[in-house]
Each structure stands twice: as C-alpha cells, then as structure tokens.
Enzyme design. Sequence first.
Site, PDB file in Angstrom:
ATOM      1  N   GLU A   1      -5.669 -11.264   7.716  1.00 56.36           N
ATOM      2  CA  GLU A   1      -6.530 -10.082   7.597  1.00 56.36           C
ATOM      3  C   GLU A   1      -7.815 -10.364   6.820  1.00 56.36           C
ATOM      4  O   GLU A   1      -8.458  -9.449   6.318  1.00 56.36           O
ATOM      5  CB  GLU A   1      -5.758  -8.946   6.935  1.00 56.36           C
ATOM      6  CG  GLU A   1      -5.072  -9.322   5.623  1.00 56.36           C
ATOM      7  CD  GLU A   1      -4.210  -8.207   5.070  1.00 56.36           C
ATOM      8  OE1 GLU A   1      -4.437  -7.036   5.412  1.00 56.36           O
ATOM      9  OE2 GLU A   1      -3.299  -8.519   4.271  1.00 56.36           O
TER      10      GLU A   1
ATOM     11  N   ASP B   1      -8.203  -4.442   6.911  1.00 59.17           N
ATOM     12  CA  ASP B   1      -8.844  -5.435   6.043  1.00 59.17           C
ATOM     13  C   ASP B   1      -9.556  -6.509   6.855  1.00 59.17           C
ATOM     14  O   ASP B   1     -10.589  -7.037   6.424  1.00 59.17           O
ATOM     15  CB  ASP B   1      -7.814  -6.067   5.105  1.00 59.17           C
ATOM     16  CG  ASP B   1      -7.461  -5.140   3.946  1.00 59.17           C
ATOM     17  OD1 ASP B   1      -8.365  -4.422   3.476  1.00 59.17           O
ATOM     18  OD2 ASP B   1      -6.295  -5.130   3.530  1.00 59.17           O
TER      19      ASP B   1
ATOM     20  N   HIS C   1       0.807  -1.216   0.000  1.00 52.89           N
ATOM     21  CA  HIS C   1       0.000   0.000   0.000  1.00 52.89           C
ATOM     22  C   HIS C   1       0.845   1.273   0.000  1.00 52.89           C
ATOM     23  O   HIS C   1       0.309   2.373  -0.134  1.00 52.89           O
ATOM     24  CB  HIS C   1      -0.928   0.021   1.217  1.00 52.89           C
ATOM     25  CG  HIS C   1      -2.004  -1.023   1.166  1.00 52.89           C
ATOM     26  ND1 HIS C   1      -2.889  -1.130   0.116  1.00 52.89           N
ATOM     27  CD2 HIS C   1      -2.329  -2.021   2.026  1.00 52.89           C
ATOM     28  CE1 HIS C   1      -3.725  -2.129   0.332  1.00 52.89           C
ATOM     29  NE2 HIS C   1      -3.404  -2.702   1.474  1.00 52.89           N
TER      30      HIS C   1
END
Length: 235
Positions: free
Chosen positions: A163, A189, A48
């Site tokens: 996650e 998540d 990310h």
Amino acid sequence: MASHRLLSAFRSKIPAFGAWITFSGTWAARTVALSSEHISWILIDCEHGLTPLQPGAAETIATVAGLGSQAPSAIVRIPATGICADGSAIWQIKYVLDAGARGVLVPMVETAAQARSIVSASRFPPQGTRGFGSPFTQASWGLSATDYLEQANDSVVVLGQIETREGVQNLQEILKVQGLDGVFIGPYDLSLSLGHPPPSPDPVPAIEETIQDILKSSHAAGKKWLRNVLKKALT
C-alpha cells in the site's frame, strides 16, 4: 484441526469471500461468522479498527473457533507496519498466533527484508524464529501441543499489505520471499502514497491499473492476492 477454510480455498485455487470486523465483542463475531455460509474468513482489524490485541482479538478468535470446523478462518491485521518488522511487529504477531489466529496480515510491507522478518516471526524453527509456550493456542485449533507444533508452519497464513510507493517498487522481490502466502492490496493508502485521492468508492484508473499489475505479478509468482473490495480473497 490444522486445515481451515481460507487455507483450503487457497490450496483449491478458488475465490474466498471474507468479512471485516472493526470492533470486538462475542456477539458481533458470532453474528458475522454465521451470517453466510459463503464467508470463509474473517479479518479482525487491530490496525484501523477498534479492537485491541488483548483481550479483543484473542476473544474474537476464541469465539469464531468455538463455532466448529466450518467456521471462517480468523485472520488478524496487527497494528505494527512492515516498517517495524525488525522488532516492533514481532511481539504482535506472537500475540495473535498464540491466541489461535489462523493467519496474520501485516500492513505497509515495503521490502523483501521486512517480508522475511514477518515470515520468520510466524514460523517455528527451523523455518522461523517463533517461540512456543502458550497453553491456549492448540486448544483453539482443537489439536494437541505436539500436533500443533508439527502442523502450524504449513497452516498459518502469512500476508503482507502492499500500500505504498516503496511496496510497489519492491514488489517483485517481496513476492520471491518463501513462506509469504500472499499480498493484500490497501487501495486507500496506496492511492495517497502515489499522489491520488482515495477511492470513492472505486480507485482512480491509474491506481486500478497498478492494482491489476500487482494481481498479475502475484499470480506469476504463485502467491495469493487479496483486495479490499467487498472483502474478497482472490486466488
């Protein structure tokens, strides 16, 4: 040297505080690595964050390694998820370990088969299937090629991120995978996958309970547990 600060903390069973790097750059990496003597690991986020595997992560690894034996351990979170562990994740693990990373974090690990694939890609034969050929890897560790080959399997940290609903459901089997050093909790998540809003800043009570269950299961299985709160690695 084969030993590094995160590995030493794991073996000593003491907490290890880390920092997250979401963009590349020599000076940013140096500044974070030298910001506190209590930082024992740095996570270079290629999932990310705004850091590419090459040259971004590789240059950041080299920068941190150049700070000496007391530098934080450079760990890389690759872009590919556990779902891609049957192929797409393998070359990314190779890239970051060949660049001299002290460990790898793979997002969204959901099954024991995915965890085994990740471990295999991170270990040289006979423990795994990792290939050898980069002239840069051992230099980042300050070792000869022979010494690196002999010591890397016991020194590279392999982490999977839990996650998703499937990851939680299959946690006990994932934790049985030999060579997987620990699991990292992805609270955002994980919250979304289980039908809850993301943390703001803390997760809702139901998610916090799930996180604590993961902690207990990890400890019971002899695995390390990392949580995305102040970037603190917990033994």
